[in-house]
Design a protein around this motif. Sequence first.
Motif, PDB file in Angstrom:
ATOM      1  N   MET A   1       0.820 -29.065  23.916  1.00 42.96           N
ATOM      2  CA  MET A   1       1.052 -29.236  25.353  1.00 42.96           C
ATOM      3  C   MET A   1       0.896 -27.892  26.055  1.00 42.96           C
ATOM      4  SD  MET A   1       4.423 -30.798  27.225  1.00 42.96           S
ATOM      5  CE  MET A   1       4.504 -30.888  28.998  1.00 42.96           C
ATOM      6  N   THR A   2       0.124 -27.859  27.118  1.00 41.49           N
ATOM      7  CA  THR A   2      -0.142 -26.617  27.845  1.00 41.49           C
ATOM      8  C   THR A   2       1.076 -26.190  28.667  1.00 41.49           C
ATOM      9  OG1 THR A   2      -2.491 -27.144  28.003  1.00 41.49           O
ATOM     10  CG2 THR A   2      -1.637 -25.494  29.522  1.00 41.49           C
ATOM     11  N   THR A   3       1.433 -24.910  28.546  1.00 40.73           N
ATOM     12  CA  THR A   3       2.544 -24.373  29.322  1.00 40.73           C
ATOM     13  C   THR A   3       2.160 -24.297  30.792  1.00 40.73           C
ATOM     14  OG1 THR A   3       3.287 -23.056  27.439  1.00 40.73           O
ATOM     15  CG2 THR A   3       4.047 -22.364  29.617  1.00 40.73           C
ATOM     16  N   ASP A   4       3.013 -24.821  31.656  1.00 37.00           N
ATOM     17  CA  ASP A   4       2.828 -24.684  33.098  1.00 37.00           C
ATOM     18  C   ASP A   4       3.483 -23.363  33.497  1.00 37.00           C
ATOM     19  OD1 ASP A   4       3.725 -24.859  35.964  1.00 37.00           O
ATOM     20  OD2 ASP A   4       2.589 -26.729  35.832  1.00 37.00           O
ATOM     21  N   LEU A   5       2.677 -22.408  33.925  1.00 39.01           N
ATOM     22  CA  LEU A   5       3.197 -21.075  34.182  1.00 39.01           C
ATOM     23  C   LEU A   5       4.163 -21.044  35.366  1.00 39.01           C
ATOM     24  CD1 LEU A   5       0.037 -18.875  33.501  1.00 39.01           C
ATOM     25  CD2 LEU A   5       2.035 -19.224  32.027  1.00 39.01           C
ATOM     26  N   ALA A   6       3.945 -21.874  36.372  1.00 37.20           N
ATOM     27  CA  ALA A   6       4.874 -21.941  37.503  1.00 37.20           C
ATOM     28  C   ALA A   6       6.234 -22.457  37.035  1.00 37.20           C
ATOM     29  CB  ALA A   6       4.308 -22.829  38.603  1.00 37.20           C
ATOM     30  N   GLU A   7       6.202 -23.461  36.170  1.00 34.70           N
ATOM     31  CA  GLU A   7       7.446 -23.995  35.615  1.00 34.70           C
ATOM     32  C   GLU A   7       8.118 -22.948  34.720  1.00 34.70           C
ATOM     33  OE1 GLU A   7       8.840 -27.673  32.697  1.00 34.70           O
ATOM     34  OE2 GLU A   7       6.967 -27.846  33.840  1.00 34.70           O
ATOM     35  N   PHE A   8       7.298 -22.220  33.951  1.00 34.37           N
ATOM     36  CA  PHE A   8       7.813 -21.137  33.106  1.00 34.37           C
ATOM     37  C   PHE A   8       8.562 -20.113  33.959  1.00 34.37           C
ATOM     38  CE2 PHE A   8       7.318 -16.913  31.207  1.00 34.37           C
ATOM     39  CZ  PHE A   8       7.703 -17.118  29.894  1.00 34.37           C
ATOM     40  N   ALA A   9       7.999 -19.773  35.106  1.00 35.40           N
ATOM     41  CA  ALA A   9       8.627 -18.808  36.007  1.00 35.40           C
ATOM     42  C   ALA A   9       9.960 -19.330  36.534  1.00 35.40           C
ATOM     43  CB  ALA A   9       7.682 -18.469  37.155  1.00 35.40           C
ATOM     44  N   ASN A  10       9.991 -20.600  36.905  1.00 37.84           N
ATOM     45  CA  ASN A  10      11.228 -21.187  37.415  1.00 37.84           C
ATOM     46  C   ASN A  10      12.339 -21.172  36.371  1.00 37.84           C
ATOM     47  OD1 ASN A  10      10.245 -21.793  39.991  1.00 37.84           O
ATOM     48  ND2 ASN A  10       9.426 -23.777  39.344  1.00 37.84           N
ATOM     49  N   LYS A  11      11.972 -21.431  35.126  1.00 35.80           N
ATOM     50  CA  LYS A  11      12.972 -21.506  34.056  1.00 35.80           C
ATOM     51  C   LYS A  11      13.469 -20.126  33.629  1.00 35.80           C
ATOM     52  CE  LYS A  11      11.595 -25.894  31.918  1.00 35.80           C
ATOM     53  NZ  LYS A  11      11.033 -26.542  30.691  1.00 35.80           N
ATOM     54  N   THR A  12      12.609 -19.132  33.710  1.00 35.38           N
ATOM     55  CA  THR A  12      12.935 -17.815  33.146  1.00 35.38           C
ATOM     56  C   THR A  12      13.321 -16.770  34.184  1.00 35.38           C
ATOM     57  OG1 THR A  12      10.601 -17.164  33.230  1.00 35.38           O
ATOM     58  CG2 THR A  12      11.388 -18.201  31.182  1.00 35.38           C
ATOM     59  N   GLY A  13      13.066 -17.072  35.455  1.00 43.31           N
ATOM     60  CA  GLY A  13      13.338 -16.082  36.490  1.00 43.31           C
ATOM     61  C   GLY A  13      12.234 -15.057  36.657  1.00 43.31           C
ATOM     62  N   VAL A  14      11.072 -15.307  36.070  1.00 40.58           N
ATOM     63  CA  VAL A  14       9.925 -14.405  36.220  1.00 40.58           C
ATOM     64  C   VAL A  14       9.442 -14.423  37.670  1.00 40.58           C
ATOM     65  CG1 VAL A  14       7.450 -14.187  35.677  1.00 40.58           C
ATOM     66  CG2 VAL A  14       9.119 -14.420  33.832  1.00 40.58           C
ATOM     67  N   LYS A  15       9.240 -13.245  38.228  1.00 43.54           N
ATOM     68  CA  LYS A  15       8.778 -13.121  39.620  1.00 43.54           C
ATOM     69  C   LYS A  15       7.300 -12.745  39.699  1.00 43.54           C
ATOM     70  CE  LYS A  15      13.338 -11.744  41.350  1.00 43.54           C
ATOM     71  NZ  LYS A  15      14.117 -10.651  42.010  1.00 43.54           N
ATOM     72  N   TYR A  16       6.803 -12.072  38.635  1.00 50.64           N
ATOM     73  CA  TYR A  16       5.403 -11.638  38.628  1.00 50.64           C
ATOM     74  C   TYR A  16       4.785 -11.871  37.255  1.00 50.64           C
ATOM     75  CZ  TYR A  16       6.125  -9.307  43.101  1.00 50.64           C
ATOM     76  OH  TYR A  16       6.382  -9.049  44.424  1.00 50.64           O
ATOM     77  N   PHE A  17       3.488 -12.169  37.264  1.00 49.49           N
ATOM     78  CA  PHE A  17       2.714 -12.300  36.035  1.00 49.49           C
ATOM     79  C   PHE A  17       1.656 -11.200  35.986  1.00 49.49           C
ATOM     80  CE2 PHE A  17       4.451 -16.502  36.516  1.00 49.49           C
ATOM     81  CZ  PHE A  17       4.649 -16.956  35.219  1.00 49.49           C
ATOM     82  N   MET A  18       1.528 -10.556  34.834  1.00 50.01           N
ATOM     83  CA  MET A  18       0.416  -9.640  34.586  1.00 50.01           C
ATOM     84  C   MET A  18      -0.686 -10.443  33.916  1.00 50.01           C
ATOM     85  SD  MET A  18       2.293  -6.266  33.006  1.00 50.01           S
ATOM     86  CE  MET A  18       0.765  -5.334  33.072  1.00 50.01           C
ATOM     87  N   ILE A  19      -1.735 -10.764  34.669  1.00 50.64           N
ATOM     88  CA  ILE A  19      -2.884 -11.457  34.087  1.00 50.64           C
ATOM     89  C   ILE A  19      -3.796 -10.378  33.501  1.00 50.64           C
ATOM     90  CG2 ILE A  19      -4.862 -12.947  34.533  1.00 50.64           C
ATOM     91  CD1 ILE A  19      -3.272 -14.319  36.682  1.00 50.64           C
ATOM     92  N   SER A  20      -3.893 -10.363  32.173  1.00 54.26           N
ATOM     93  CA  SER A  20      -4.470  -9.217  31.465  1.00 54.26           C
ATOM     94  C   SER A  20      -5.689  -9.605  30.637  1.00 54.26           C
ATOM     95  CB  SER A  20      -3.397  -8.615  30.542  1.00 54.26           C
ATOM     96  OG  SER A  20      -3.903  -7.598  29.729  1.00 54.26           O
ATOM     97  N   PHE A  21      -6.718  -8.777  30.692  1.00 53.16           N
ATOM     98  CA  PHE A  21      -7.838  -8.918  29.750  1.00 53.16           C
ATOM     99  C   PHE A  21      -8.171  -7.545  29.180  1.00 53.16           C
ATOM    100  CE2 PHE A  21     -10.188  -7.751  33.576  1.00 53.16           C
ATOM    101  CZ  PHE A  21     -11.237  -6.980  33.097  1.00 53.16           C
ATOM    102  N   THR A  22      -8.878  -7.545  28.070  1.00 53.99           N
ATOM    103  CA  THR A  22      -9.230  -6.314  27.372  1.00 53.99           C
ATOM    104  C   THR A  22     -10.729  -6.105  27.452  1.00 53.99           C
ATOM    105  OG1 THR A  22      -7.355  -6.543  25.868  1.00 53.99           O
ATOM    106  CG2 THR A  22      -9.152  -5.125  25.134  1.00 53.99           C
TER     107      THR A  22
END
Length: 442
Positions: A1-22
Amino acid sequence: MTTDLAEFANKTGVKYFMISFTDLFGGQRAKLVPAQAIADMQEDGAGFAGFATWLDLTPAHPDMLAVPDPSSVIQLPWQPDVAWVAADCVMEGADVAQAPRNVLRRLIAEAAEEGLHVKTGIEAEFFLLTPEGTQISDPFDTAEKPCYDQQAVMRRYDVVREICDYMLELGWGPYQNDHEDANGQFEMNWEFDDVLKTADKHSFFKFMTKSVAEKHGFRATFMPKPVEGLTGNGCHAHISVWDAPSTASKVNVFAGDGEGPTGEVGLSERGKYFLGGIMKHASALAAITNPTVNSYKRINAPRTTSGATWAPNTVTWTGNNRTHMVRVPGPGRFELRLPDGAANPYLLQAVIIAAGLSGMRSKADPGPRHDIDMYAEGYKVKDAPKLPLNMLDALRAYDDDKGLKAAMGEEFSAAFLKLKMQEWNAFVSHFTTWERDNTLDI
């Protein structure tokens, strides 16, 4: 099941995401995205100008979109309102073929089509230096043989403990930490995993280690040879292949008793052929596993103050003996000791799969097993190739290895060689103090 990042933020209190590539040189690039905007970014990706990073793109190329892989998301243990998430690079609806994580994903899929699932663990060594990077951070770390030094590791307990606590919190299964063979050098180990997960963890580990070191007033470096005369930073990879991914795996296809040099140390016939591919492509492999000018100060180093470099310079393999390029420490796996700390986390795993699959398809013979001490008796091995002496030799070997180039992808290979040759040319055009000291009066 794919993680919904917005839902992840709501559950964890995350305010910002670092979208990272190498990028191709191993540089980690990111955009800081507020949680309120992450739903759109999860679907469409964050926009980047690819030319502004080390990718073979121009200012005229359209936006490159970094589409986050939600399965990789990690809430920063030291900054819990921020989460890091690895991303796949896309341009005009198609994967950017030269992007390192895309190269690895393609090779994972290729192996899976043949029922093969590669798992690896890595040993990422690093130095803790002063902030300007000119000397080791601990002035009392002066032992001639500092490996496993009890006092020295405890003087940096706050840094090591904090990083290890975070890995425990993240569920990585860290199992040992030590002071390594050079003054100021450390190694931290965690459990092996599927190659994409290992690459993501490796990428994050470097970011985390540097961040924690900075917090404590130090500078962490994975540079292959940051201090002259001391052992360099390796990044040994332990490799096995399984019948299914992740926890679904039941059978280690490398494990098996048999006759001959590989069977005697517990490698199956398929393990033998995978090892054969690593040995066959070793000189070209070095362009990926040892990707900088400084890399060749490690694998072709003179004797260090501790008495050994712990790095190979010849294409040989053995049983449980650390003086060779490949060591088989026990049944069902082997350790590639060639890579160093500058290796791109994604390209390192990709080239292991590419070389190994090549070996399995061609039933490559890994050659004889040598059980001698290569540091003391290496001169007795007459038929084994030497590893490249410098980055230029490695790039030429990679360019000449048509099979490995094709396996890694022609677009990737062309971009990598182009940018790395530019780097080499910049290096050789640089005027050095050595030249002035040695040729001024000629």
